[in-house]
Design a protein around this motif. Structure first.
Motif, mmCIF file in Angstrom:
data_model
loop_
_atom_site.group_PDB
_atom_site.id
_atom_site.type_symbol
_atom_site.label_atom_id
_atom_site.label_comp_id
_atom_site.label_asym_id
_atom_site.label_seq_id
_atom_site.Cartn_x
_atom_site.Cartn_y
_atom_site.Cartn_z
ATOM 1 N N TYR A 106 0.983 -1.083 -0.005
ATOM 2 C CA TYR A 106 0.038 -0.026 0.217
ATOM 3 C C TYR A 106 0.984 1.306 -0.010
ATOM 4 O O TYR A 106 0.324 2.416 0.006
ATOM 5 N N SER A 107 2.369 1.201 -0.063
ATOM 6 C CA SER A 107 3.119 2.328 -0.163
ATOM 7 C C SER A 107 4.400 1.855 -0.476
ATOM 8 O O SER A 107 4.505 0.628 -0.765
ATOM 9 N N GLU A 108 5.599 2.521 -0.427
ATOM 10 C CA GLU A 108 6.649 2.324 -0.761
ATOM 11 C C GLU A 108 7.154 1.613 0.216
ATOM 12 O O GLU A 108 6.970 1.512 1.510
ATOM 13 N N PRO A 109 7.995 0.592 -0.104
ATOM 14 C CA PRO A 109 8.670 -0.594 1.019
ATOM 15 C C PRO A 109 9.330 0.164 2.171
ATOM 16 O O PRO A 109 10.223 1.178 1.818
ATOM 17 N N ASN A 110 9.197 -0.178 3.240
ATOM 18 C CA ASN A 110 9.703 0.484 4.268
ATOM 19 C C ASN A 110 10.468 -0.708 5.231
ATOM 20 O O ASN A 110 9.692 -1.388 6.176
ATOM 21 N N ILE A 111 11.813 -0.986 4.876
ATOM 22 C CA ILE A 111 12.146 -2.234 5.509
ATOM 23 C C ILE A 111 12.499 -2.090 6.985
ATOM 24 O O ILE A 111 12.216 -2.876 7.685
ATOM 25 N N ASN A 112 12.799 -0.726 7.473
ATOM 26 C CA ASN A 112 13.013 -0.544 8.967
ATOM 27 C C ASN A 112 11.885 -0.771 9.623
ATOM 28 O O ASN A 112 11.828 -1.302 10.698
ATOM 29 N N LYS A 113 10.265 -0.112 9.069
ATOM 30 C CA LYS A 113 9.284 -0.495 9.954
ATOM 31 C C LYS A 113 9.157 -2.081 9.641
ATOM 32 O O LYS A 113 8.459 -2.373 10.623
ATOM 33 N N ALA A 114 9.244 -2.581 8.577
ATOM 34 C CA ALA A 114 8.892 -3.969 8.665
ATOM 35 C C ALA A 114 9.466 -4.733 9.536
ATOM 36 O O ALA A 114 9.088 -5.596 10.513
ATOM 37 N N ILE A 115 10.929 -4.511 9.816
ATOM 38 C CA ILE A 115 11.746 -5.132 10.732
ATOM 39 C C ILE A 115 11.390 -4.805 12.245
ATOM 40 O O ILE A 115 11.266 -5.725 13.015
ATOM 41 N N GLU A 116 10.634 -3.644 12.504
ATOM 42 C CA GLU A 116 10.297 -3.380 13.667
ATOM 43 C C GLU A 116 9.050 -4.043 13.982
ATOM 44 O O GLU A 116 9.007 -4.784 15.064
ATOM 45 N N LEU A 117 7.999 -4.149 13.033
ATOM 46 C CA LEU A 117 7.023 -4.999 13.099
ATOM 47 C C LEU A 117 7.252 -6.496 13.405
ATOM 48 O O LEU A 117 6.609 -7.060 14.358
ATOM 49 N N TYR A 118 8.189 -6.998 12.539
ATOM 50 C CA TYR A 118 8.508 -8.342 12.713
ATOM 51 C C TYR A 118 8.988 -8.732 14.126
ATOM 52 O O TYR A 118 8.502 -9.762 14.677
ATOM 53 N N SER A 119 9.824 -7.907 14.422
ATOM 54 C CA SER A 119 10.546 -8.097 15.867
ATOM 55 C C SER A 119 9.695 -8.130 16.930
ATOM 56 O O SER A 119 9.586 -8.819 17.750
ATOM 57 N N TYR A 120 8.460 -7.001 16.874
ATOM 58 C CA TYR A 120 7.569 -7.244 18.150
ATOM 59 C C TYR A 120 6.850 -8.383 17.836
ATOM 60 O O TYR A 120 6.502 -9.085 18.909
ATOM 61 N N SER A 121 6.387 -8.981 16.639
ATOM 62 C CA SER A 121 5.726 -10.345 16.707
ATOM 63 C C SER A 121 6.846 -11.531 17.188
ATOM 64 O O SER A 121 6.306 -12.499 17.709
ATOM 65 N N ALA A 122 8.045 -11.246 16.797
ATOM 66 C CA ALA A 122 8.871 -12.052 17.212
ATOM 67 C C ALA A 122 9.237 -12.515 18.641
ATOM 68 O O ALA A 122 9.333 -13.467 19.160
ATOM 69 N N ASP A 123 9.079 -11.253 19.273
ATOM 70 C CA ASP A 123 9.464 -11.128 20.827
ATOM 71 C C ASP A 123 8.180 -12.000 21.264
ATOM 72 O O ASP A 123 8.279 -12.302 22.614
ATOM 73 N N LYS A 124 7.207 -12.075 20.911
ATOM 74 C CA LYS A 124 6.170 -12.766 21.437
ATOM 75 C C LYS A 124 6.089 -14.184 20.789
ATOM 76 O O LYS A 124 4.965 -14.980 20.955
ATOM 77 N N LYS A 125 7.083 -14.731 20.293
ATOM 78 C CA LYS A 125 7.532 -16.092 19.885
ATOM 79 C C LYS A 125 6.528 -16.472 18.718
ATOM 80 O O LYS A 125 5.976 -17.533 18.731
ATOM 81 N N TYR A 126 6.509 -15.683 18.074
ATOM 82 C CA TYR A 126 5.553 -16.080 16.624
ATOM 83 C C TYR A 126 6.546 -16.571 15.733
ATOM 84 O O TYR A 126 7.292 -15.677 14.828
ATOM 85 N N ALA A 127 6.517 -17.613 15.322
ATOM 86 C CA ALA A 127 7.643 -18.311 14.330
ATOM 87 C C ALA A 127 7.737 -17.801 13.236
ATOM 88 O O ALA A 127 8.887 -17.550 12.631
ATOM 89 N N PRO A 128 6.624 -17.727 12.457
ATOM 90 C CA PRO A 128 6.815 -16.763 11.100
ATOM 91 C C PRO A 128 7.488 -15.637 10.876
ATOM 92 O O PRO A 128 8.112 -15.393 10.164
ATOM 93 N N ALA A 129 7.302 -14.708 12.021
ATOM 94 C CA ALA A 129 8.069 -13.488 12.141
ATOM 95 C C ALA A 129 9.461 -13.619 12.364
ATOM 96 O O ALA A 129 10.345 -12.986 11.673
ATOM 97 N N LEU A 130 9.860 -14.676 13.053
ATOM 98 C CA LEU A 130 11.334 -15.095 13.233
ATOM 99 C C LEU A 130 12.060 -15.500 11.903
ATOM 100 O O LEU A 130 13.078 -15.259 11.532
#
Length: 452
Positions: A106-130
């Motif tokens: 929906y916008s230009e790719p934002n790798i830093n924002k993606a990493i931030e969101l994946y990291s939040y999900s990963a911290d909650k032990k969501y394997a696909p985010a890891l």
């Protein structure tokens, strides 16, 4: 864009008594999910149920709305509902938002924002985010390649019993060793320990992998008995590839007593789990009338299922049925489109079919240049059938090539050098044709001499 469904959490923050909210939210969500499963015609009704469920605090409904709008490419609404779920602390919604950030949904790719969101999900032990974070650092997508970081994320995913994480780790180690690496490197040892650990936890894919390692003598000493025991265990746990392998072994009677009934049951289970090779094999059995009764409609159904699962052999086989009018009318247009599906994915026989269709104008306007292009693509695979097709093109003067017996022989020799028995048979056929032509000319010459 990859999307994930919610885990079924329901927030009780909004109004009324928590128990009533939970009950209402759960009922409305289930009603929406049932409607959505019924097809796109039910979109508006499903949307309405999800919106009502969300009002009663269903995070699951918020995620479902996001997924629903992703499917219809309404990315702004998808972002809105994933965002609402993420604000409530849902790791799956954060994962879905990260995917949107990474893939320019929906916008230009934002790798830093993606990493931030994946990291939040990963911290909650969501394997696909890891796994997603590992992929970013393994491939250098918007960041500097860092195999150590990738390994760390994949290992964490593997500890959560993620098959994808296990697969990525094996590939990562393979990338580091090179594809010609052996099974004695440190990375190979790490991979095996990881697989053993997962197998000990009862991971069906890891057990299957160990089975193949014993079967092929990779890292372990070759042991067919140990391999079969592991394969059976993986199949019992429902791993589709193991079910397929066991089904195949029972059908042909290798390493087990032949039992076609059991073989079909296992093969069908694998197909029902979405293993496309099983769908294709069942289609072939019905097509040929082997083990299953010959039934073209059943064969077509299995091939169609295989195609929906991305199986290129199913596309080729169904194309053959349409070309030959098996189980229906001859439909060259459909056949060509199906051949194109597998040809575009590099399947050599389909490329040669495309060359034949365009070269002879079969169901399409004759286009010899396009035919030669497809033939050239097939030749790039270096498969004997492609080399022989080029040889035949020169021998007979097909697809706009002038007859050139010398060049035909050169291409045939290339095919023979691969050890192809078919190339030797083709040579015999050519020799017979040449002898016939020579004999025919001699007889015509004698006839002319007598007449004069």
């Amino acid at each position: 864009v990859s999307i994930a469904l919610s885990s079924g959490c329901v927030s009780s923050e909004i109004g009324m008594k928590p128990k009533n909210n939970l009950d209402k939210a759960a009922i409305l969500y289930k009603e929406g999910a049932t409607l959505e499963e019924g097809g796109t015609d039910n979109f508006l009704e499903a949307e309405g149920k999800y919106i009502e469920a969300a009002k009663f605090g269903s995070i699951d409904a918020l995620n479902a709305l996001g997924v629903l709008y992703m499917k219809t490419e309404n990315y702004s609404k998808a972002q809105k509902y994933f965002g609402e779920a993420a604000k409530k602390g849902d790791e799956i919604a954060s994962f879905n938002l990260a995917n949107m950030e990474l893939t320019n949904a929906y916008s230009e790719p934002n790798i830093n924002k993606a990493i931030e969101l994946y990291s939040y999900s990963a911290d909650k032990k969501y394997a696909p985010a890891l796994v997603a974070l590992g992929d970013i650092y393994a491939t250098g997508k918007g960041v500097k390649v860092n195999f150590d970081k990738a390994e760390t994320y994949y290992l964490k995913g593997a500890d959560l019993d993620s098959d994808d994480a296990l697969n990525r780790l094996a590939l990562l180690y393979l990338m580091q060793d090179g594809f010609d690496g052996d099974d004695k490197t440190e990375n190979a040892k790490k991979t095996v320990k990881l697989i053993e650990k997962a197998a000990d936890r009862g991971n069906a894919q890891a057990i299957y992998t160990l089975s193949m390692m014993y079967e092929n003598g990779f890292f372990y000493e070759q042991d067919h008995i140990r391999s079969m025991g592991l394969l059976e265990k993986s199949a019992e746990l429902g791993y589709p590839e193991a079910l397929f392998s066991m089904g195949y072994l029972y059908l042909i009677g290798t390493n087990v007593n032949k039992d076609t009934k059991k073989g079909l049951e296992l093969m069908t289970q694998a197909a029902n789990y979405g293993y496309s090779n099983a769908s294709n094999n069942l289609g072939m059995l019905a097509l040929k009338g082997e083990v299953l009764p010959k039934d073209y409609s059943v064969a077509r159904a299995w091939f169609e299922k295989g195609i929906s699962e991305g199986n290129i052999l199913s596309a080729y086989n169904l194309a053959m049925m349409n070309e030959g009018g098996l189980g229906g009318d001859v439909n060259l247009e459909v056949a060509r489109k199906l051949y194109a599906i597998s040809a575009d994915q590099g399947y050599t026989p389909s490329m040669l079919k495309m060359a034949d269709f365009y070269g002879t104008g079969k169901g399409v306007k004759e286009d010899k240049e396009n035919a030669r292009n497809w033939l050239n693509k097939a030749i790039e695979t270096d498969e004997p059938i492609a080399l022989m097709a080029q040889a035949n093109a020169y021998f007979y003067g097909m697809y706009g090539y002038a007859v050139d017996k010398q060049r035909a022989s050169e291409w045939l020799n290339k095919a023979k050098n691969t050890g192809s028995k078919e190339a030797l048979e083709l040579e015999k056929k050519w020799n017979a044709i040449s002898r016939y032509e020579i004999t025919k000319k001699k007889m015509e010459f004698k006839k002319n001499v007598v007449n004069h």
